[in-house]
Write a protein that holds these residues in place. Sequence first.
Motif, PDB file in Angstrom:
ATOM      1  N   ALA A   6     -29.206 -17.072  31.884  1.00  0.00           N
ATOM      2  CA  ALA A   6     -28.529 -15.842  31.481  1.00  0.00           C
ATOM      3  C   ALA A   6     -27.223 -15.662  32.254  1.00  0.00           C
ATOM      4  O   ALA A   6     -26.247 -15.105  31.729  1.00  0.00           O
ATOM      5  N   ALA A   7     -27.193 -16.134  33.486  1.00  0.00           N
ATOM      6  CA  ALA A   7     -25.968 -16.047  34.276  1.00  0.00           C
ATOM      7  C   ALA A   7     -24.865 -16.903  33.667  1.00  0.00           C
ATOM      8  O   ALA A   7     -23.711 -16.471  33.554  1.00  0.00           O
ATOM      9  N   HIS A   8     -25.212 -18.142  33.268  1.00  0.00           N
ATOM     10  CA  HIS A   8     -24.220 -18.986  32.594  1.00  0.00           C
ATOM     11  C   HIS A   8     -23.707 -18.299  31.330  1.00  0.00           C
ATOM     12  O   HIS A   8     -22.505 -18.268  31.057  1.00  0.00           O
ATOM     13  N   PHE A   9     -24.639 -17.763  30.545  1.00  0.00           N
ATOM     14  CA  PHE A   9     -24.312 -17.121  29.271  1.00  0.00           C
ATOM     15  C   PHE A   9     -23.378 -15.934  29.505  1.00  0.00           C
ATOM     16  O   PHE A   9     -22.311 -15.822  28.885  1.00  0.00           O
ATOM     17  N   LEU A  10     -23.773 -15.038  30.407  1.00  0.00           N
ATOM     18  CA  LEU A  10     -23.009 -13.812  30.631  1.00  0.00           C
ATOM     19  C   LEU A  10     -21.630 -14.104  31.190  1.00  0.00           C
ATOM     20  O   LEU A  10     -20.622 -13.548  30.715  1.00  0.00           O
ATOM     21  N   VAL A  11     -21.545 -14.945  32.196  1.00  0.00           N
ATOM     22  CA  VAL A  11     -20.252 -15.234  32.811  1.00  0.00           C
ATOM     23  C   VAL A  11     -19.329 -15.919  31.808  1.00  0.00           C
ATOM     24  O   VAL A  11     -18.131 -15.612  31.733  1.00  0.00           O
TER      25      VAL A  11
ATOM     26  N   LEU B 263     -15.514 -17.651  26.831  1.00  0.00           N
ATOM     27  CA  LEU B 263     -15.989 -18.924  26.292  1.00  0.00           C
ATOM     28  C   LEU B 263     -17.123 -18.643  25.312  1.00  0.00           C
ATOM     29  O   LEU B 263     -18.114 -18.007  25.673  1.00  0.00           O
ATOM     30  N   PRO B 264     -17.024 -19.097  24.069  1.00  0.00           N
ATOM     31  CA  PRO B 264     -18.034 -18.772  23.059  1.00  0.00           C
ATOM     32  C   PRO B 264     -19.338 -19.521  23.283  1.00  0.00           C
ATOM     33  O   PRO B 264     -19.336 -20.693  23.659  1.00  0.00           O
ATOM     34  N   ILE B 265     -20.441 -18.834  23.066  1.00  0.00           N
ATOM     35  CA  ILE B 265     -21.771 -19.432  23.213  1.00  0.00           C
ATOM     36  C   ILE B 265     -22.339 -19.671  21.821  1.00  0.00           C
ATOM     37  O   ILE B 265     -22.329 -18.780  20.975  1.00  0.00           O
TER      38      ILE B 265
ATOM     39  N   VAL C 108     -18.154 -20.700  35.450  1.00  0.00           N
ATOM     40  CA  VAL C 108     -19.305 -20.717  34.544  1.00  0.00           C
ATOM     41  C   VAL C 108     -20.363 -21.695  35.057  1.00  0.00           C
ATOM     42  O   VAL C 108     -21.558 -21.397  35.046  1.00  0.00           O
ATOM     43  N   ALA C 109     -19.923 -22.862  35.512  1.00  0.00           N
ATOM     44  CA  ALA C 109     -20.864 -23.869  36.006  1.00  0.00           C
ATOM     45  C   ALA C 109     -21.645 -23.373  37.210  1.00  0.00           C
ATOM     46  O   ALA C 109     -22.832 -23.672  37.363  1.00  0.00           O
ATOM     47  N   MET C 110     -21.017 -22.597  38.080  1.00  0.00           N
ATOM     48  CA  MET C 110     -21.664 -22.120  39.293  1.00  0.00           C
ATOM     49  C   MET C 110     -22.420 -20.810  39.114  1.00  0.00           C
ATOM     50  O   MET C 110     -23.055 -20.318  40.050  1.00  0.00           O
ATOM     51  N   ALA C 111     -22.390 -20.238  37.920  1.00  0.00           N
ATOM     52  CA  ALA C 111     -23.005 -18.928  37.703  1.00  0.00           C
ATOM     53  C   ALA C 111     -24.516 -18.957  37.884  1.00  0.00           C
ATOM     54  O   ALA C 111     -25.100 -18.031  38.462  1.00  0.00           O
ATOM     55  N   GLY C 112     -25.180 -20.001  37.390  1.00  0.00           N
ATOM     56  CA  GLY C 112     -26.630 -20.068  37.534  1.00  0.00           C
ATOM     57  C   GLY C 112     -27.047 -20.201  38.983  1.00  0.00           C
ATOM     58  O   GLY C 112     -27.991 -19.536  39.448  1.00  0.00           O
ATOM     59  N   LEU C 113     -26.333 -21.043  39.707  1.00  0.00           N
ATOM     60  CA  LEU C 113     -26.579 -21.218  41.135  1.00  0.00           C
ATOM     61  C   LEU C 113     -26.368 -19.895  41.874  1.00  0.00           C
ATOM     62  O   LEU C 113     -27.164 -19.508  42.731  1.00  0.00           O
ATOM     63  N   ALA C 114     -25.304 -19.185  41.519  1.00  0.00           N
ATOM     64  CA  ALA C 114     -25.015 -17.905  42.159  1.00  0.00           C
ATOM     65  C   ALA C 114     -26.114 -16.884  41.874  1.00  0.00           C
ATOM     66  O   ALA C 114     -26.517 -16.134  42.763  1.00  0.00           O
TER      67      ALA C 114
END
Length: 294
Positions: A155-160, A166-168, A207-213
């Motif tokens: 969800a973090a990747h998606f939201l950020v 950036l379209p999902i 975006v790549a680091m959003a899940g880790l964050a």
Amino acid sequence: MASLYFPIVGACMSQSYPKRTLIKAAAASSSAPPNVDLTPLDSAIAQKDSDAVKEALDQLREAGWAKQWASQPNISRRTTFLRELTTLGIKNAENLAIPSVRNDDWGFFVPYLIGSISLVVLAVGSTNPGLLQAAIGGFSTFFPDYQDRIARHEAAHFLVAYLLGLPILGYSLDIGKENVNLTDKRLEKVIYSGQLDAKELDRLAVVAMAGLAAEGLKYDKVVGQSVDLFTLQRFINRSKPTITKDQQQNLTRWAVLLAASLLKTNTTRHEALMAAMSNKATVLECIEAIEKAA
């Protein structure tokens, strides 16, 4: 935990979508206001046409509905220190960017955020799909909260990505198949050619680091970072001009910091999106969850 997915082969051909007026009667099942039509967006997502998705969202924003879409367009990399991550609320920041598995194909990794960096060169599309299978197989045994972790991470990747414009086009929370599909034909071309500029690299890095964050803000131990770091390295290796190891280290810190800041600012939206994704909501329903969250 696989996270950010840019398909390199088999991308859908672009469809030509005419400009549409979005002030129409909405479907009864939609949470959008009655004068806003989400059908063009739904159709574009179904066609997996990133250009049409962006066009539809831009028009919805103009119509006053998609207020969060591309609401954070101006990001600028700056020198970032490890203590800033700790101050923001990241737990065990010094260990945050150590890939969580060891594989003989990749060797041992040292932290991205502190010390010197030992990086492997990843060609586009070269990540071995079986790389993390051993870790995935025991994931639910060692981390009983794995479903929450996966939902929070993806969800973090998606939201950020949504906030940055950036379209999902799709996502999955299935163990071993976790991803957020951010297909963008223009970006695919520049990634292929190794010509990512600094602005695009910065946006993709966040975006790549959003899940880790997201994991770092919640848990003492982050376990879903390996593929995220491989993804970031892939983008770094496809960027021009080449950046130094120190610059790569700072990029990683800054991207984690900005992603975490966006997630903290949008906690309610993140949680609403987690719930929607956990309930297998469609991409459109996930977007609606973001937009209607307080």
